[in-house]
Write a protein that holds these residues in place. Sequence first.
Motif, PDB file in Angstrom:
ATOM      1  N   GLN A  58       0.832  -1.203   0.000  1.00 45.39           N
ATOM      2  CA  GLN A  58       0.000   0.000   0.000  1.00 45.39           C
ATOM      3  C   GLN A  58       0.870   1.257   0.000  1.00 45.39           C
ATOM      4  O   GLN A  58       0.572   2.227  -0.698  1.00 45.39           O
ATOM      5  CB  GLN A  58      -0.949   0.020   1.204  1.00 45.39           C
ATOM      6  CG  GLN A  58      -1.900   1.207   1.209  1.00 45.39           C
ATOM      7  CD  GLN A  58      -2.787   1.259  -0.031  1.00 45.39           C
ATOM      8  OE1 GLN A  58      -3.472   0.296  -0.346  1.00 45.39           O
ATOM      9  NE2 GLN A  58      -2.770   2.376  -0.748  1.00 45.39           N
ATOM     10  N   CYS A  61       1.971   1.742  -3.444  1.00 43.40           N
ATOM     11  CA  CYS A  61       0.875   2.312  -4.249  1.00 43.40           C
ATOM     12  C   CYS A  61       0.860   3.825  -4.098  1.00 43.40           C
ATOM     13  O   CYS A  61       0.787   4.562  -5.091  1.00 43.40           O
ATOM     14  CB  CYS A  61      -0.477   1.762  -3.799  1.00 43.40           C
ATOM     15  SG  CYS A  61      -0.787   0.043  -4.197  1.00 43.40           S
ATOM     16  N   LYS A  68      -3.470  -1.018  -6.589  1.00 40.29           N
ATOM     17  CA  LYS A  68      -3.012  -2.256  -5.938  1.00 40.29           C
ATOM     18  C   LYS A  68      -2.699  -3.373  -6.930  1.00 40.29           C
ATOM     19  O   LYS A  68      -1.658  -4.025  -6.791  1.00 40.29           O
ATOM     20  CB  LYS A  68      -4.032  -2.716  -4.895  1.00 40.29           C
ATOM     21  CG  LYS A  68      -4.023  -1.873  -3.650  1.00 40.29           C
ATOM     22  CD  LYS A  68      -5.004  -2.402  -2.616  1.00 40.29           C
ATOM     23  CE  LYS A  68      -5.007  -1.498  -1.394  1.00 40.29           C
ATOM     24  NZ  LYS A  68      -5.864  -2.034  -0.334  1.00 40.29           N
TER      25      LYS A  68
END
Length: 146
Positions: A58, A61, A68
């Motif tokens: 994450q 990201c 994702k």
Amino acid sequence: MQNNQFKKGELYSFITGKASIAIARSLQKKFNAAGLQLTIEQWSVLYHLWKDDGKSQQDLCNATFRDKPSITRLVDNLEKLGLVQRVPSDSDRRINKIYVTKAAQKLQEQTMQLAEETLNEALSGVPPEHVDLCKEVLQKVYDNLK
């Protein structure tokens, strides 16, 4: 008061990031010429891990502005190349921390040098104050739309 100083066609080509695409293509050519089996997308993930190893997917990201599924695919491919490894988080089993391997550490200096060369070529003839102004304007655009 509107501040739209672009014709529609100019605005869309500006938004698509012609300069960004040109820089990425040039850097990819340099990677290929150096015999590096690494895509720009993979390198961007490694870049953020070199700065702060052990990020979650994450976090990657957020750092790379990718979704994702894209990060999962990139990490999968980097793992297959032996450049990263997933390590389950001690605090949350649902989270994997991503760490660079020694093989990836060996690529850092070479790829960063190629990236620096590419940026120097891209900014050739551009006065530093223009670069600073451009950074400021683009940051403002980003902040306005964030």
